[in-house]
Design an enzyme around this catalytic site. Structure first.
Site, short mmCIF file in Angstrom:
data_model
loop_
_atom_site.label_atom_id
_atom_site.label_comp_id
_atom_site.label_asym_id
_atom_site.label_seq_id
_atom_site.Cartn_x
_atom_site.Cartn_y
_atom_site.Cartn_z
N LYS A 186 0.85 -1.19 0.00
CA LYS A 186 0.00 0.00 0.00
C LYS A 186 0.89 1.24 0.00
CE LYS A 186 -1.99 2.89 2.60
NZ LYS A 186 -1.91 4.09 1.73
N GLY A 239 6.69 4.99 8.41
CA GLY A 239 5.80 6.14 8.50
C GLY A 239 5.90 6.78 9.87
N SER A 240 4.82 7.39 10.28
CA SER A 240 4.85 8.16 11.53
C SER A 240 4.67 7.25 12.75
CB SER A 240 3.74 9.20 11.49
OG SER A 240 2.50 8.55 11.33
N GLY A 244 2.33 3.88 13.24
CA GLY A 244 3.08 2.65 13.55
C GLY A 244 2.50 1.94 14.77
N GLU A 262 9.46 1.20 11.00
CA GLU A 262 10.50 2.21 10.76
C GLU A 262 9.79 3.54 10.90
OE1 GLU A 262 13.49 1.19 10.07
OE2 GLU A 262 13.07 -0.88 9.52
N CYS A 297 13.44 10.83 6.92
CA CYS A 297 13.22 10.38 8.29
C CYS A 297 14.48 10.53 9.14
CB CYS A 297 12.77 8.93 8.30
SG CYS A 297 13.84 7.89 7.33
N GLU A 397 9.36 16.29 15.31
CA GLU A 397 9.81 16.05 13.94
C GLU A 397 9.07 17.03 13.01
OE1 GLU A 397 8.54 12.40 11.97
OE2 GLU A 397 10.57 12.14 11.22
P1 NAD Z 1 2.05 8.25 7.84
O1 NAD Z 1 2.31 7.43 9.06
O2 NAD Z 1 0.98 9.26 7.88
O3 NAD Z 1 1.71 7.31 6.60
C1 NAD Z 1 2.51 6.21 6.27
C2 NAD Z 1 1.64 5.16 5.60
O4 NAD Z 1 0.67 4.70 6.55
C3 NAD Z 1 0.85 5.67 4.39
O5 NAD Z 1 0.81 4.68 3.41
C4 NAD Z 1 -0.52 5.93 4.97
O6 NAD Z 1 -1.56 5.82 4.02
C5 NAD Z 1 -0.63 4.82 6.00
N1 NAD Z 1 -1.57 5.16 7.06
C6 NAD Z 1 -1.91 6.39 7.52
N2 NAD Z 1 -2.85 6.29 8.49
C7 NAD Z 1 -3.11 4.98 8.65
C8 NAD Z 1 -3.97 4.24 9.51
N3 NAD Z 1 -4.76 4.84 10.39
N4 NAD Z 1 -3.97 2.89 9.41
C9 NAD Z 1 -3.17 2.27 8.52
N5 NAD Z 1 -2.35 2.91 7.68
C10 NAD Z 1 -2.30 4.24 7.74
O7 NAD Z 1 3.47 8.85 7.49
P2 NAD Z 1 3.83 9.82 6.28
O8 NAD Z 1 3.33 11.17 6.67
O9 NAD Z 1 3.42 9.22 5.00
O10 NAD Z 1 5.43 9.78 6.32
C11 NAD Z 1 6.17 10.59 7.15
C12 NAD Z 1 6.64 9.82 8.37
O11 NAD Z 1 7.36 8.65 7.96
C13 NAD Z 1 7.62 10.62 9.19
O12 NAD Z 1 7.35 10.45 10.55
C14 NAD Z 1 8.97 10.00 8.83
O13 NAD Z 1 9.97 10.18 9.77
C15 NAD Z 1 8.61 8.57 8.66
N6 NAD Z 1 9.62 7.86 7.87
C16 NAD Z 1 10.45 6.95 8.50
C17 NAD Z 1 11.44 6.28 7.79
C18 NAD Z 1 12.34 5.26 8.42
O14 NAD Z 1 12.95 4.47 7.71
N7 NAD Z 1 12.44 5.20 9.73
C19 NAD Z 1 11.58 6.53 6.42
C20 NAD Z 1 10.73 7.47 5.81
C21 NAD Z 1 9.75 8.12 6.56
#
Ligand code: NAD
Length: 501
Positions: A186, A239-240, A244, A262, A297, A397
């Site tokens: 996804k 993601g966030s 997570g 991550e 990130c 962040e």
């Molecule tokens: P996000 O958590 O909003 O979204 C990430 C993914 O999760 C997307 O595909 C989104 O559609 C999905 N998602 C969102 N809400 C959800 C829910 N309620 N249930 C299931 N899935 C859901 O993050 P973002 O804004 O897309 O990305 C930015 C974040 O990602 C930052 O915090 C960044 O630090 C982190 N990040 C971490 C790494 C790493 O390797 N540690 C790498 C890149 C980004």
């Protein structure tokens, strides 16, 4: 120079879901608009997967896994397909790079020079590993043989963010597929286009139907459906932190699937008084936060600097930031492109006010409008000095081109301040003393530490965080292991039953 704008205008991106080897609309016909951050305009309407679509993708993945068409295929067959996929990614370099650039705002130079080649290399690296990773024979008595073998897990749900769509996708699907799993991917709702192209290339490379499905859609709908699905064996998420933690709940409330996370970061770049080359350090510090407009990130968003070199270093960082070419991602000379969405733009700009309210001095921090791109999402490189590391600017962040500078005196205080964070993804230390370098590197609480450099990365080393930055590791053979489970097989080679002593 190539006219990337004309080429972007001529694109007709695939926008449908890819399930069980076929592109098709969502069952309820739902779509969402994907917008180009470079000018804020509509690119395409992408199919939005609902629960029933995710269910169909997961069931196809489980069927493919059970059938053995990929999971039990000759290893060299899996290798051939993934090598072909890597080649196809490079043969389609321009199209993949364009899709990535218009959808995410990455400069076309980075998309062509970094994103696509890195993703293709990752696929190749795991393909090559397929026939080079050996299993184990345990040191049993002579009358027994105990094999410890890696077994594919089954169905992997991969949920990825928008900041490096192709690279992070490759970090997840390449080791998962190489190990024999089926994957349902996804992508983030802001950036689905390159993932759909990847699905097309994977099918062309010979990946059997159902082994890789791509289900664009909203997180709380499609992401949650994947997280809660009883036939998904593992979620690999980037993601966030809040989302997570949601996946941990979904797992606990469904089938107890594995969850690898991550998450975010607030990475400190520590510069000590004995730093060797201030100009080189300043350039690295600036690129460490401003690359990809700070939407990284592990971006080095905190500068923890010894007061004895603060003024010289900060002046140089600001100078480097001002010299970076910020502009249209489709212009080849652009070094810093757009922020990924209007919402993210607003969020980043809000931190300028927060910094002022916390007493920091602000350099930059405003929206920029490159010529002809009035509706695009651009923020100038920003430096906040005099930051209290314990305040919001030091702790939260921002995920934009904003560097928080905090002054310290000596290595011990620098380490203490650097570690004063809920995150632990990456860190760097700049010093000319090798003993200090090793000692500080040991003390920094981060999954990756760089000494006298920043952001050196390759698929050969693991990447992931401590604390709220997550628990998983992408890249390296450790990631290969993450998509397998160990199986023990005892064989009796003697005439009598085996005993436990
Ligand atoms: P996000 O958590 O909003 O979204 C990430 C993914 O999760 C997307 O595909 C989104 O559609 C999905 N998602 C969102 N809400 C959800 C829910 N309620 N249930 C299931 N899935 C859901 O993050 P973002 O804004 O897309 O990305 C930015 C974040 O990602 C930052 O915090 C960044 O630090 C982190 N990040 C971490 C790494 C790493 O390797 N540690 C790498 C890149 C980004």
């Amino acid at each position: 120079m190539t006219d990337w704008i004309a080429r972007a205008n001529a694109l007709t991106p695939e926008t449908r879901l890819f399930i069980d080897g076929e592109f098709r609309p969502a069952l309820d016909g739902a779509t969402f608009d994907t917008i180009a951050p470079r000018h804020g305009r509509f690119i395409a309407a992408v199919s939005a997967a609902g629960e029933a679509d995710v269910d169909a993708a997961v069931r196809a993945a489980a069927r493919a896994f059970e059938s053995g068409v990929w999971s039990r295929a000759d290893r060299r067959q899996r290798q051939r397909v993934l090598l072909r996929l890597s080649d196809l990614m490079l043969e389609n370099l321009d199209e993949l790079a364009l899709l990535e650039s218009i959808d995410s705002g990455h400069p076309i130079g980075d998309a062509r020079g970094v994103d696509v080649p890195n993703a293709a290399r990752t696929v190749r690296w795991y393909a090559e590993a397929i026939d080079k990773v050996y299993d184990e024979v345990a040191p049993t008595p002579r009358n027994a043989l105990a094999l410890v073998t890696r077994e594919a897990l089954g169905v992997i749900g991969a949920v990825v963010p928008w900041n490096y769509p192709l690279i992070i996708t490759a970090w997840k699907i390449a080791p998962a597929l190489a190990a024999g799993n089926s994957v349902v991917l996804k992508p983030a709702e802001l950036t689905s286009l390159s993932a759909l192209k990847l699905a097309e290339l994977a099918a062309e490379a010979g990946l059997p139907a159902g082994v890789l499905s791509v289900v664009p859609g909203f997180g709380p709908v499609a992401g949650q459906a994947l997280g809660r699905h009883p036939l998904v064996d593992k979620i690999t998420f980037t993601g966030s932190p809040a989302v997570g933690r949601g996946f941990l709940s979904y797992a606990g409330e469904s089938n107890g699937k594995q969850v690898a996370l991550e998450l975010g970061g607030k990475s400190p770049q520590v510069v000590l008084a004995d730093v060797d080359d201030i100009a080189a350090c300043a350039s690295s510090v600036a690129w460490g936060i401003f690359y990809n407009s700070g939407q990284t990130c592990h971006g080095g968003s905190r500068l923890i600097v010894d007061e004895r070199v603060h003024d010289e270093l900060v002046a140089e960082v600001i100078k480097v930031g001002r010299e970076l070419v910020l502009g249209d991602p489709l212009n080849e000379s652009t070094q810093i492109g757009a922020i990924a969405s209007a919402r993210q733009l607003e969020r980043v700009l809000a931190y300028t006010d927060i910094a002022e309210s916390e007493g920091a001095i602000v350099y930059g921090g405003r929206r920029v409008r490159p010529e002809g791109l009035d509706e695009g999402y651009y923020v100038e490189p920003t430096v906040f000095t005099g930051v209290d590391n314990a305040g919001r600017i030091g702790q939260e962040e921002i995920f934009g081109p904003a560097l928080a500078v905090t002054t310290v005196r000596g290595a011990a205080e620098a380490v203490r301040v650097a570690n004063q964070s809920e995150y632990g993804l990456a860190a760097s230390v700049w010093t000319s003393n090798i003993t200090t370098a090793h000692t500080v590197a040991r003390e920094l609480n981060a999954g990756t530490v760089w000494v006298n450099t920043f952001d050196v990365a390759d698929v050969i080393t693991p990447f992931g965080g401590f604390k709220n930055s997550g628990n998983g590791r992408d890249r390296s053979l450790h990631a290969f292991d993450a998509y397998t489970a160990l199986k023990t097989t005892w064989i009796n080679l003697g005439d009598s039953p085996l005993s436990n002593n």
